[in-house]
Motif scaffolding. Sequence first.
Motif, PDB file in Angstrom:
ATOM      1  N   ALA A  19       0.833  -1.202   0.000  1.00 26.63           N
ATOM      2  CA  ALA A  19       0.000   0.000   0.000  1.00 26.63           C
ATOM      3  C   ALA A  19       0.871   1.258   0.000  1.00 26.63           C
ATOM      4  O   ALA A  19       1.991   1.270   0.530  1.00 26.63           O
ATOM      5  CB  ALA A  19      -0.911   0.006   1.229  1.00 26.63           C
ATOM      6  N   LYS A  20       0.344   2.332  -0.599  1.00 25.18           N
ATOM      7  CA  LYS A  20       1.055   3.614  -0.585  1.00 25.18           C
ATOM      8  C   LYS A  20       0.868   4.324   0.749  1.00 25.18           C
ATOM      9  O   LYS A  20       1.796   4.938   1.272  1.00 25.18           O
ATOM     10  CB  LYS A  20       0.552   4.494  -1.727  1.00 25.18           C
ATOM     11  N   PHE A  21      -0.373   4.253   1.254  1.00 28.75           N
ATOM     12  CA  PHE A  21      -0.687   4.899   2.523  1.00 28.75           C
ATOM     13  C   PHE A  21      -1.563   3.976   3.364  1.00 28.75           C
ATOM     14  O   PHE A  21      -2.343   3.186   2.824  1.00 28.75           O
ATOM     15  CB  PHE A  21      -1.430   6.226   2.301  1.00 28.75           C
ATOM     16  N   VAL A  22      -1.448   4.091   4.674  1.00 32.04           N
ATOM     17  CA  VAL A  22      -2.298   3.336   5.595  1.00 32.04           C
ATOM     18  C   VAL A  22      -2.726   4.254   6.735  1.00 32.04           C
ATOM     19  O   VAL A  22      -2.085   5.280   6.998  1.00 32.04           O
ATOM     20  CB  VAL A  22      -1.582   2.099   6.178  1.00 32.04           C
ATOM     21  N   VAL A  26      -6.842   1.487   1.264  1.00 33.35           N
ATOM     22  CA  VAL A  26      -7.741   1.585   0.113  1.00 33.35           C
ATOM     23  C   VAL A  26      -7.368   0.508  -0.893  1.00 33.35           C
ATOM     24  O   VAL A  26      -6.195   0.353  -1.249  1.00 33.35           O
ATOM     25  CB  VAL A  26      -7.668   2.980  -0.544  1.00 33.35           C
ATOM     26  N   GLU A  27      -8.386  -0.230  -1.337  1.00 34.97           N
ATOM     27  CA  GLU A  27      -8.183  -1.290  -2.318  1.00 34.97           C
ATOM     28  C   GLU A  27      -9.232  -1.152  -3.414  1.00 34.97           C
ATOM     29  O   GLU A  27     -10.435  -1.232  -3.142  1.00 34.97           O
ATOM     30  CB  GLU A  27      -8.296  -2.659  -1.647  1.00 34.97           C
ATOM     31  N   GLY A  47     -10.227   1.460  -4.854  1.00 34.86           N
ATOM     32  CA  GLY A  47     -11.094   2.605  -4.580  1.00 34.86           C
ATOM     33  C   GLY A  47     -11.999   2.446  -3.383  1.00 34.86           C
ATOM     34  O   GLY A  47     -12.793   3.346  -3.076  1.00 34.86           O
ATOM     35  N   ARG A  48     -11.913   1.327  -2.677  1.00 28.65           N
ATOM     36  CA  ARG A  48     -12.779   1.075  -1.522  1.00 28.65           C
ATOM     37  C   ARG A  48     -11.949   1.041  -0.248  1.00 28.65           C
ATOM     38  O   ARG A  48     -10.906   0.397  -0.194  1.00 28.65           O
ATOM     39  CB  ARG A  48     -13.522  -0.258  -1.674  1.00 28.65           C
ATOM     40  N   PRO A  49     -12.412   1.733   0.820  1.00 25.25           N
ATOM     41  CA  PRO A  49     -11.698   1.667   2.100  1.00 25.25           C
ATOM     42  C   PRO A  49     -11.930   0.315   2.772  1.00 25.25           C
ATOM     43  O   PRO A  49     -13.064  -0.149   2.880  1.00 25.25           O
ATOM     44  CB  PRO A  49     -12.318   2.807   2.912  1.00 25.25           C
ATOM     45  N   ILE A  50     -10.858  -0.310   3.211  1.00 26.85           N
ATOM     46  CA  ILE A  50     -10.910  -1.615   3.875  1.00 26.85           C
ATOM     47  C   ILE A  50     -10.320  -1.465   5.271  1.00 26.85           C
ATOM     48  O   ILE A  50      -9.280  -0.832   5.452  1.00 26.85           O
ATOM     49  CB  ILE A  50     -10.117  -2.687   3.100  1.00 26.85           C
TER      50      ILE A  50
END
Length: 227
Positions: A41-44, A67-68, A70-73
């Motif tokens: 991931a780029k950001f968490v 984000v995966e 376009g959806r937040p997980i």
Amino acid sequence: MAMSTTWSERGKDWQDIQKLWVGNAIAKVERKSLASVINTAKFVSVLSDGSTDSAVCEQEMFFVRYVEDGRPIVKFAASVHVERSDSPSILSAMQKAISHYVKVPCNAFFSKLAELGCDGASNMTGQRNGLIALLKKEQPSVVVVHCFTHMLELVFKDASKSSSLHEKVAATLLMGLYYFYHRSTVNQAMLKRCSSSLKRKVRIPTRVGGTRWVGHLHSALESVISP
């Protein structure tokens, strides 16, 4: 008879071992999957909240959000015991959750950390000594977001207190019933006998207040008005 009891106890112990083994296996797979996500991931973001377990020990729970497609997980990371609920202890617990349980180096995780989600307590959001202040030393760009659910609960609490009915119902009636039964086993036994005679479920009045104020108020009202 003794032999039967012994085998029964052994069977229960074996079931407990099986549950523990299966639980650990599932946790290992899920944490490996989460580590892979964090590494790519780029950001968490990290969500943190405290709770007290059945042994009356303070536990800090951590969730990782990313984000995966376009959806937040949101994924559970770990629950770590803390001796104190101050910011250094919570930061240490967070580092343990990431490095020990999820198996991701802390420096790699903090380099991607964009946001801390938490309640509005000073030990979390304090700009000088709060957790966010300590995280900014690791990642200066990280921001703190006060949990909207906590904010909504505070708004509801303040709005309720502006009503005179709240004082009569919550502070006087519900708390009066709570102390009447909570402090007397005789009164509790009488309530249970009455409920049994009426063939109704026993509902011991509960306390109003605490960190989950709305939930506690709802439970206290239910114990009084539910059939």
